[in-house]
Design a protein around this motif. Structure first.
Motif, PDB file in Angstrom:
ATOM      1  N   GLY A 286       0.817  -1.208   0.000  1.00 42.45           N
ATOM      2  CA  GLY A 286       0.000   0.000   0.000  1.00 42.45           C
ATOM      3  C   GLY A 286       0.851   1.257   0.000  1.00 42.45           C
ATOM      4  O   GLY A 286       0.556   2.226  -0.713  1.00 42.45           O
ATOM      5  N   ALA A 287       1.916   1.250   0.806  1.00 44.72           N
ATOM      6  CA  ALA A 287       2.816   2.401   0.854  1.00 44.72           C
ATOM      7  C   ALA A 287       3.503   2.613  -0.494  1.00 44.72           C
ATOM      8  O   ALA A 287       3.554   3.735  -1.015  1.00 44.72           O
ATOM      9  CB  ALA A 287       3.855   2.202   1.954  1.00 44.72           C
ATOM     10  N   LEU A 288       4.017   1.531  -1.064  1.00 49.91           N
ATOM     11  CA  LEU A 288       4.728   1.630  -2.337  1.00 49.91           C
ATOM     12  C   LEU A 288       3.813   2.086  -3.464  1.00 49.91           C
ATOM     13  O   LEU A 288       4.200   2.915  -4.304  1.00 49.91           O
ATOM     14  CB  LEU A 288       5.357   0.276  -2.687  1.00 49.91           C
ATOM     15  CG  LEU A 288       6.497  -0.188  -1.765  1.00 49.91           C
ATOM     16  CD1 LEU A 288       6.921  -1.600  -2.125  1.00 49.91           C
ATOM     17  CD2 LEU A 288       7.679   0.767  -1.851  1.00 49.91           C
ATOM     18  N   LYS A 289       2.599   1.561  -3.496  1.00 50.19           N
ATOM     19  CA  LYS A 289       1.660   1.975  -4.541  1.00 50.19           C
ATOM     20  C   LYS A 289       1.281   3.434  -4.367  1.00 50.19           C
ATOM     21  O   LYS A 289       1.128   4.167  -5.358  1.00 50.19           O
ATOM     22  CB  LYS A 289       0.411   1.093  -4.500  1.00 50.19           C
ATOM     23  CG  LYS A 289      -0.540   1.354  -5.673  1.00 50.19           C
ATOM     24  CD  LYS A 289      -1.647   0.325  -5.730  1.00 50.19           C
ATOM     25  CE  LYS A 289      -2.518   0.556  -6.948  1.00 50.19           C
ATOM     26  NZ  LYS A 289      -3.615  -0.447  -7.054  1.00 50.19           N
ATOM     27  N   LYS A 298       6.413   4.629 -13.158  1.00 50.41           N
ATOM     28  CA  LYS A 298       5.902   3.513 -13.956  1.00 50.41           C
ATOM     29  C   LYS A 298       5.672   2.276 -13.094  1.00 50.41           C
ATOM     30  O   LYS A 298       4.729   1.525 -13.308  1.00 50.41           O
ATOM     31  CB  LYS A 298       6.861   3.195 -15.106  1.00 50.41           C
ATOM     32  CG  LYS A 298       6.905   4.272 -16.178  1.00 50.41           C
ATOM     33  CD  LYS A 298       7.799   3.850 -17.336  1.00 50.41           C
ATOM     34  CE  LYS A 298       7.797   4.913 -18.434  1.00 50.41           C
ATOM     35  NZ  LYS A 298       8.677   4.520 -19.582  1.00 50.41           N
ATOM     36  N   ASN A 299       6.566   2.025 -12.138  1.00 48.95           N
ATOM     37  CA  ASN A 299       6.409   0.914 -11.196  1.00 48.95           C
ATOM     38  C   ASN A 299       7.094   1.303  -9.882  1.00 48.95           C
ATOM     39  O   ASN A 299       7.729   2.351  -9.791  1.00 48.95           O
ATOM     40  CB  ASN A 299       6.980  -0.398 -11.755  1.00 48.95           C
ATOM     41  CG  ASN A 299       8.449  -0.298 -12.107  1.00 48.95           C
ATOM     42  OD1 ASN A 299       9.290  -0.102 -11.233  1.00 48.95           O
ATOM     43  ND2 ASN A 299       8.772  -0.435 -13.390  1.00 48.95           N
ATOM     44  N   ASN A 300       6.935   0.428  -8.891  1.00 42.83           N
ATOM     45  CA  ASN A 300       7.469   0.768  -7.570  1.00 42.83           C
ATOM     46  C   ASN A 300       8.728   0.004  -7.204  1.00 42.83           C
ATOM     47  O   ASN A 300       9.184   0.073  -6.064  1.00 42.83           O
ATOM     48  CB  ASN A 300       6.397   0.513  -6.495  1.00 42.83           C
ATOM     49  CG  ASN A 300       5.907  -0.935  -6.498  1.00 42.83           C
ATOM     50  OD1 ASN A 300       6.641  -1.859  -6.841  1.00 42.83           O
ATOM     51  ND2 ASN A 300       4.658  -1.133  -6.103  1.00 42.83           N
ATOM     52  N   ALA A 302      11.860   0.420  -7.804  1.00 41.22           N
ATOM     53  CA  ALA A 302      12.999   1.222  -7.339  1.00 41.22           C
ATOM     54  C   ALA A 302      12.822   1.688  -5.895  1.00 41.22           C
ATOM     55  O   ALA A 302      13.798   2.079  -5.236  1.00 41.22           O
ATOM     56  CB  ALA A 302      13.188   2.429  -8.254  1.00 41.22           C
ATOM     57  N   LEU A 303      11.587   1.614  -5.382  1.00 43.39           N
ATOM     58  CA  LEU A 303      11.299   2.086  -4.037  1.00 43.39           C
ATOM     59  C   LEU A 303      11.385   0.975  -2.989  1.00 43.39           C
ATOM     60  O   LEU A 303      11.356   1.258  -1.790  1.00 43.39           O
ATOM     61  CB  LEU A 303       9.896   2.707  -3.985  1.00 43.39           C
ATOM     62  CG  LEU A 303       9.618   3.884  -4.928  1.00 43.39           C
ATOM     63  CD1 LEU A 303       8.147   4.280  -4.842  1.00 43.39           C
ATOM     64  CD2 LEU A 303      10.510   5.066  -4.587  1.00 43.39           C
ATOM     65  N   ILE A 304      11.472  -0.288  -3.426  1.00 46.19           N
ATOM     66  CA  ILE A 304      11.371  -1.404  -2.484  1.00 46.19           C
ATOM     67  C   ILE A 304      12.528  -1.426  -1.496  1.00 46.19           C
ATOM     68  O   ILE A 304      12.311  -1.518  -0.271  1.00 46.19           O
ATOM     69  CB  ILE A 304      11.282  -2.745  -3.249  1.00 46.19           C
ATOM     70  CG1 ILE A 304       9.963  -2.815  -4.039  1.00 46.19           C
ATOM     71  CG2 ILE A 304      11.369  -3.925  -2.264  1.00 46.19           C
ATOM     72  CD1 ILE A 304       9.823  -4.055  -4.902  1.00 46.19           C
ATOM     73  N   ILE A 305      13.751  -1.338  -1.990  1.00 45.23           N
ATOM     74  CA  ILE A 305      14.918  -1.400  -1.102  1.00 45.23           C
ATOM     75  C   ILE A 305      14.966  -0.212  -0.147  1.00 45.23           C
ATOM     76  O   ILE A 305      15.124  -0.395   1.081  1.00 45.23           O
ATOM     77  CB  ILE A 305      16.224  -1.515  -1.905  1.00 45.23           C
ATOM     78  CG1 ILE A 305      16.220  -2.798  -2.764  1.00 45.23           C
ATOM     79  CG2 ILE A 305      17.424  -1.502  -0.960  1.00 45.23           C
ATOM     80  CD1 ILE A 305      16.077  -4.066  -1.962  1.00 45.23           C
ATOM     81  N   PRO A 306      14.834   1.050  -0.645  1.00 42.74           N
ATOM     82  CA  PRO A 306      14.836   2.178   0.293  1.00 42.74           C
ATOM     83  C   PRO A 306      13.722   2.095   1.338  1.00 42.74           C
ATOM     84  O   PRO A 306      13.952   2.382   2.521  1.00 42.74           O
ATOM     85  CB  PRO A 306      14.636   3.394  -0.617  1.00 42.74           C
ATOM     86  CG  PRO A 306      15.099   2.952  -1.956  1.00 42.74           C
ATOM     87  CD  PRO A 306      14.764   1.496  -2.036  1.00 42.74           C
ATOM     88  N   SER A 307      12.525   1.678   0.919  1.00 41.95           N
ATOM     89  CA  SER A 307      11.406   1.565   1.857  1.00 41.95           C
ATOM     90  C   SER A 307      11.655   0.471   2.879  1.00 41.95           C
ATOM     91  O   SER A 307      11.293   0.614   4.063  1.00 41.95           O
ATOM     92  CB  SER A 307      10.107   1.282   1.093  1.00 41.95           C
ATOM     93  OG  SER A 307       9.772   2.356   0.233  1.00 41.95           O
TER      94      SER A 307
END
Length: 364
Positions: A286-289, A298-300, A302-307
């Motif tokens: 939910g946070a990433l979306k 375009k997609n999430n 790139a955010l997975i590792i930092p999050s």
């Protein structure tokens, strides 16, 4: 775009709402009437769920973070939506802290917190790469296990002979005030208000006409299961129920059949693993979306590792121990000052504004 079935939505909503609530037993402050407090919480929680689904119908095809800019305008709506994404990420860290505290106080006493949380955040990051479809399939696998374990443990407790129905009496011994204190605002915000994160995934359901039905059914089933576990714990421990930090874990330790079937506390750990993992994954997705939609990515991926790193840091630093985590951070800060405004007040204001714009001003 990934899609999930109405059945998958049902099972992940059910498991999410069980979360850590069935482990911690937050209704303990009502004493013997904790189970009534949970029933009242469930009824109020259904109203909260109906609030969310009504907003969904009034904003078709949009997620939670798109509702506020659509109705409040970008200047007000985007910052509010960003707060929800941050809150979901915070819940990931909080879920890690729940797992850390229970494992370190039950089975792995001397294991460093970083090792416990580090292992789980790696698992979470790996699963998140698969998206909501992978989490939904994982929920399908966990759902029957939770139900079977629940039935087996209830039967074993009965066969052990530790259940004493008289412990549930007298009903309403201290009146309705303790029950109301359990139900409002804590009982409706956790776990029912937390289910607002599913507003991020309702547009991904392949049968949108069934969203209201399956969400209400999942809420009823999770609420009844939590209530039944409270009744079992009270029937065994009586007034002592409120003194246990992990009532379910302690309850399972009472099972002893023929000196052969005993020491089943591991089932309590398994419950936490299965339900908490789904809850953490849903909040992370939910946070990433939310971030993805707000930043127009375009997609999430790139955010997975930092999050994940941020969630790990949050889980390590948000509290020093389980008492501070539950009785101070949760009860004194989160529920009254963050959860209630964001889960109840803001959605209620959004509903009023949306109704006024659509019905009075005729703005779609």
């Amino acid at each position: 775009m990934q899609k999930i079935s109405s059945y998958q939505l049902f099972v992940i909503t059910f498991i999410f709402q069980l979360g850590t609530t069935v482990i911690f037993g937050f209704g303990g402050s009502a004493g013997k009437d904790a189970w009534i407090g949970q029933l009242v919480s469930m009824c109020l929680g259904l109203i909260v769920i109906l609030l969310y689904t009504t907003l969904m119908k009034m904003n078709p095809g949009k997620t939670l973070v798109e509702w506020f800019p659509a109705q409040f305008g970008r200047f007000i709506g985007i910052p509010i939506s960003f707060l929800y994404s941050l809150l979901f990420l915070y819940h990931v860290g909080r879920g890690l802290a729940d797992i850390r505290d229970m494992i370190s106080t039950t089975i792995l006493f001397n294991t460093p917190f970083l090792i416990i949380e580090g292992v789980f955040i790696i698992i979470i990051a790996y699963c998140v790469y698969g998206g909501i479809e992978l989490v939904a399939r994982l929920g399908e696998m966990i759902f029957p296990l939770v139900l079977v374990m629940f039935c087996i443990q209830a039967i074993f407790l009965y066969l052990t002979g530790v259940l004493h129905i008289n412990n549930l009496l007298p009903v309403l011994e201290n009146g309705w005030k303790p029950i109301w204190n359990v139900a409002f605002p804590g009982g409706i915000t956790e776990p029912f208000g937390e289910a607002i994160v599913f507003c991020m995934f309702w547009p991904d359901t392949n049968r949108p006409e069934k969203i209201v039905k399956v969400t209400i059914l999942a809420t009823l089933l999770s609420g009844m299961m939590i209530t039944f576990w409270d009744m079992l714990a009270i029937a065994v421990f009586g007034s002592m129920f409120s003194h246990f930090l992990y009532p379910l874990y302690t309850l399972l330790g009472m099972i002893s059949i023929g000196d052969f079937i005993e020491n089943l506390q591991i089932f309590g750990i398994l419950y936490l693993f299965m339900t908490a993992i789904i809850k953490i994954l849903i909040n992370m997705l939910g946070a990433l979306k939310g971030f993805q939609q707000l930043f127009h990515l375009k997609n999430n991926r790139a955010l997975i590792i930092p999050s994940s790193i941020i969630a790990l840091i949050l889980g390590m630093t948000m509290s020093k121990n389980i008492s501070e985590h539950v009785y101070f951070t949760h009860m004194k800060i989160l529920v009254p000052y963050i959860w209630f405004p964001m889960f109840i007040i803001l959605p209620a204001i959004l509903l009023i504004v949306t109704w006024f714009r659509q019905k009075v001003l005729k703005i779609k």
